[in-house]
Design a protein around this motif. Structure first.
Motif, PDB file in Angstrom:
ATOM      1  N   ALA A 101       2.635   5.920  -2.725  1.00 19.01           N
ATOM      2  CA  ALA A 101       3.641   6.984  -2.659  1.00 19.01           C
ATOM      3  C   ALA A 101       4.250   7.220  -4.039  1.00 19.01           C
ATOM      4  CB  ALA A 101       4.730   6.621  -1.649  1.00 19.01           C
ATOM      5  N   LEU A 102       4.568   6.141  -4.754  1.00 18.67           N
ATOM      6  CA  LEU A 102       5.120   6.275  -6.096  1.00 18.67           C
ATOM      7  C   LEU A 102       4.076   6.819  -7.071  1.00 18.67           C
ATOM      8  CD1 LEU A 102       7.215   2.985  -6.340  1.00 18.67           C
ATOM      9  CD2 LEU A 102       8.114   5.316  -6.374  1.00 18.67           C
ATOM     10  N   TYR A 103       2.835   6.414  -6.903  1.00 17.88           N
ATOM     11  CA  TYR A 103       1.768   6.864  -7.807  1.00 17.88           C
ATOM     12  C   TYR A 103       1.535   8.361  -7.672  1.00 17.88           C
ATOM     13  CZ  TYR A 103      -2.810   7.051 -10.094  1.00 17.88           C
ATOM     14  OH  TYR A 103      -3.855   7.364 -10.933  1.00 17.88           O
ATOM     15  N   PHE A 104       1.423   8.844  -6.441  1.00 21.15           N
ATOM     16  CA  PHE A 104       1.208  10.273  -6.232  1.00 21.15           C
ATOM     17  C   PHE A 104       2.423  11.078  -6.699  1.00 21.15           C
ATOM     18  CE2 PHE A 104      -1.793   9.033  -2.554  1.00 21.15           C
ATOM     19  CZ  PHE A 104      -2.867   8.960  -3.425  1.00 21.15           C
ATOM     20  N   ALA A 105       3.626  10.537  -6.508  1.00 20.56           N
ATOM     21  CA  ALA A 105       4.832  11.210  -6.997  1.00 20.56           C
ATOM     22  C   ALA A 105       4.823  11.280  -8.519  1.00 20.56           C
ATOM     23  CB  ALA A 105       6.078  10.483  -6.506  1.00 20.56           C
ATOM     24  N   ALA A 106       4.380  10.214  -9.177  1.00 15.65           N
ATOM     25  CA  ALA A 106       4.329  10.188 -10.641  1.00 15.65           C
ATOM     26  C   ALA A 106       3.403  11.271 -11.169  1.00 15.65           C
ATOM     27  CB  ALA A 106       3.873   8.816 -11.120  1.00 15.65           C
ATOM     28  N   GLY A 125       7.513   2.279 -11.619  1.00 11.79           N
ATOM     29  CA  GLY A 125       7.825   1.685 -10.318  1.00 11.79           C
ATOM     30  C   GLY A 125       6.589   1.284  -9.556  1.00 11.79           C
ATOM     31  N   CYS A 126       5.576   2.138  -9.556  1.00  9.03           N
ATOM     32  CA  CYS A 126       4.362   1.786  -8.808  1.00  9.03           C
ATOM     33  C   CYS A 126       3.639   0.619  -9.474  1.00  9.03           C
ATOM     34  CB  CYS A 126       3.450   2.996  -8.626  1.00  9.03           C
ATOM     35  SG  CYS A 126       2.563   3.558 -10.084  1.00  9.03           S
ATOM     36  N   ALA A 127       3.720   0.521 -10.807  1.00 13.46           N
ATOM     37  CA  ALA A 127       3.129  -0.633 -11.488  1.00 13.46           C
ATOM     38  C   ALA A 127       3.811  -1.923 -11.060  1.00 13.46           C
ATOM     39  CB  ALA A 127       3.232  -0.446 -13.005  1.00 13.46           C
ATOM     40  N   VAL A 128       5.138  -1.883 -10.942  1.00 13.74           N
ATOM     41  CA  VAL A 128       5.895  -3.064 -10.515  1.00 13.74           C
ATOM     42  C   VAL A 128       5.528  -3.437  -9.080  1.00 13.74           C
ATOM     43  CG1 VAL A 128       8.202  -3.950 -10.008  1.00 13.74           C
ATOM     44  CG2 VAL A 128       7.811  -2.640 -12.100  1.00 13.74           C
ATOM     45  N   VAL A 129       5.467  -2.429  -8.200  1.00 19.90           N
ATOM     46  CA  VAL A 129       5.139  -2.693  -6.795  1.00 19.90           C
ATOM     47  C   VAL A 129       3.767  -3.336  -6.668  1.00 19.90           C
ATOM     48  CG1 VAL A 129       4.602  -1.595  -4.583  1.00 19.90           C
ATOM     49  CG2 VAL A 129       6.643  -0.916  -5.838  1.00 19.90           C
ATOM     50  N   TRP A 130       2.765  -2.784  -7.373  1.00 14.15           N
ATOM     51  CA  TRP A 130       1.406  -3.319  -7.233  1.00 14.15           C
ATOM     52  C   TRP A 130       1.291  -4.707  -7.843  1.00 14.15           C
ATOM     53  CZ3 TRP A 130      -1.811  -1.827  -3.784  1.00 14.15           C
ATOM     54  CH2 TRP A 130      -3.139  -2.276  -3.812  1.00 14.15           C
ATOM     55  N   ALA A 131       2.014  -4.961  -8.908  1.00 18.73           N
ATOM     56  CA  ALA A 131       1.987  -6.287  -9.504  1.00 18.73           C
ATOM     57  C   ALA A 131       2.591  -7.326  -8.564  1.00 18.73           C
ATOM     58  CB  ALA A 131       2.738  -6.271 -10.840  1.00 18.73           C
ATOM     59  N   VAL A 132       3.734  -6.995  -7.973  1.00 17.49           N
ATOM     60  CA  VAL A 132       4.372  -7.918  -7.026  1.00 17.49           C
ATOM     61  C   VAL A 132       3.465  -8.134  -5.813  1.00 17.49           C
ATOM     62  CG1 VAL A 132       6.315  -8.207  -5.446  1.00 17.49           C
ATOM     63  CG2 VAL A 132       6.711  -7.348  -7.754  1.00 17.49           C
ATOM     64  N   TYR A 133       2.898  -7.046  -5.296  1.00 14.72           N
ATOM     65  CA  TYR A 133       1.988  -7.140  -4.153  1.00 14.72           C
ATOM     66  C   TYR A 133       0.786  -8.031  -4.484  1.00 14.72           C
ATOM     67  CZ  TYR A 133      -1.724  -5.583  -0.956  1.00 14.72           C
ATOM     68  OH  TYR A 133      -2.764  -5.546  -0.061  1.00 14.72           O
ATOM     69  N   SER A 134       0.209  -7.834  -5.656  1.00 11.94           N
ATOM     70  CA  SER A 134      -0.991  -8.584  -6.029  1.00 11.94           C
ATOM     71  C   SER A 134      -0.698 -10.068  -6.220  1.00 11.94           C
ATOM     72  CB  SER A 134      -1.589  -7.993  -7.311  1.00 11.94           C
ATOM     73  OG  SER A 134      -1.968  -6.653  -7.125  1.00 11.94           O
ATOM     74  N   LEU A 142       0.824  -1.212   0.000  1.00 12.12           N
ATOM     75  CA  LEU A 142       0.000   0.000   0.000  1.00 12.12           C
ATOM     76  C   LEU A 142       0.859   1.263   0.000  1.00 12.12           C
ATOM     77  CD1 LEU A 142      -2.808  -0.983   2.554  1.00 12.12           C
ATOM     78  CD2 LEU A 142      -2.919  -1.013   0.058  1.00 12.12           C
ATOM     79  N   PHE A 143       1.874   1.285   0.862  1.00 11.23           N
ATOM     80  CA  PHE A 143       2.730   2.463   0.954  1.00 11.23           C
ATOM     81  C   PHE A 143       3.545   2.650  -0.328  1.00 11.23           C
ATOM     82  CE2 PHE A 143       7.013   4.114   1.840  1.00 11.23           C
ATOM     83  CZ  PHE A 143       6.690   5.393   2.267  1.00 11.23           C
ATOM     84  N   GLY A 144       4.192   1.583  -0.788  1.00 15.97           N
ATOM     85  CA  GLY A 144       5.054   1.693  -1.960  1.00 15.97           C
ATOM     86  C   GLY A 144       4.293   2.117  -3.196  1.00 15.97           C
ATOM     87  N   TYR A 145       3.154   1.486  -3.434  1.00 17.39           N
ATOM     88  CA  TYR A 145       2.395   1.807  -4.640  1.00 17.39           C
ATOM     89  C   TYR A 145       1.889   3.242  -4.628  1.00 17.39           C
ATOM     90  CZ  TYR A 145      -1.386   2.054  -8.021  1.00 17.39           C
ATOM     91  OH  TYR A 145      -2.197   2.464  -9.042  1.00 17.39           O
TER      92      TYR A 145
END
Length: 280
Positions: free
Chosen positions: A77-82, A152-161, A72-75
């Motif tokens: 934070a990166l999404y809002f930064a993007a 980066g957020c796409a990678v994080v959410w994919a790994v998380y999912s 949740l945090f990684g995705y």
């Protein structure tokens, strides 16, 4: 359509507004926005869980907390930064590589077969992203960092999912605790690395709507849909989200729907749909 499937569709509708609400909160640092929005969502979620008498679900092991809070945090934070660093429409579409990355990761992580149809869908999605930011596209200076955050957020959410399959014993109610922990972690990081900004009325409204909707109710609606509804229908409908999200941004004046964006959105959504409808 059953009530549970309708609930899952409601989650997709809320997620389509995530980018628009994030842009509505523009001016707030990414980590501060993550902290505030998850604080709202976490408080609401804990209230719902408490009302249902399920606070015991918050007692989870360290691996579950690391997985939940890290995802949740990684995705986000990166999404809002993007969205803060790059043009919103393009960054948002790059973020929607995550369904296709889930397809790719399902083979090495879960041992599932890919097949020609799924690989073709992945290829279409990546072609759309290449068209979006490739040769001939022009962007403001510094947008590259935003695009990197979007990928980066796409990678994080994919790994998380994908790894969530191994966390099936963790109840959905535990997300309430993960949301609050995400808010706390993002708040600490914000104080350490950002200059705090006092939100104005527009930004507070965006924070409240984010916490109540895409970062709150959507998690519980999606769980109901996936567990008691029709996951095949929901999985197919999910690939309309990048198109809907892009159209909402354009309608709000956050981007232009030129031929490049239109074709890229069609390729990303079409590639996801093609991969999702592949037979094992």
């Amino acid at each position: 359509m059953s009530i549970s499937t309708l609930a899952g569709t409601g989650a997709l509708l809320l997620w389509a507004f995530l980018a628009l609400l994030a842009r509505m909160a523009s001016g707030l640092p990414a980590l501060q926005l993550t902290s505030l929005a998850f604080a709202v969502g976490g408080v609401i979620a804990v209230g719902v869980v408490a009302a249902r008498g399920r606070l015991a679900a918050l007692r989870q092991g360290p691996v579950a907390w690391l997985h939940g809070v890290g995802g949740l945090f990684g995705y986000h934070a990166l999404y809002f930064a993007a969205l803060a660093l790059a043009p919103a429409v393009e960054a948002n579409l790059l973020n929607y590589l995550w369904p296709l990355l889930i397809v790719l990761l399902s083979a090495p992580v879960l041992g599932l077969r890919l097949g020609a149809r799924r690989l073709a869908g992945v290829g279409l999605g990546f072609a759309g992203c290449a068209l979006l930011v490739g040769a001939g596209a022009s962007f403001p200076a510094g947008a590259g960092w935003g695009f990197a955050c979007a990928v980066g957020c796409a990678v994080v959410w994919a790994v998380y999912s994908v790894t969530s399959k191994r966390m099936a014993a963790v109840p959905t109610d535990a997300l309430a605790g993960f949301c609050l922990a995400t808010a706390g972690l993002a708040g600490l990081a914000s104080f350490a690395f950002e200059t705090p900004v006092m939100p104005d009325r527009r930004q507070w409204l965006a924070v409240l709507l984010l916490g109540a909707g895409p970062l709150g109710a959507a998690f519980f609606l999606w769980d109901a849909g996936m567990k008691r509804g029709d996951p095949r229908l929901l999985g197919t409908l999910a690939y309309a989200v990048p198109v809907a999200s892009t159209l909402l941004l354009v309608a709000a004046g956050e981007g232009v729907l030129d031929w490049r964006v239109a074709v890229a959105a069609a390729l990303v959504a079409g590639g996801g749909l093609l991969a999702a409808t592949a037979r094992d």
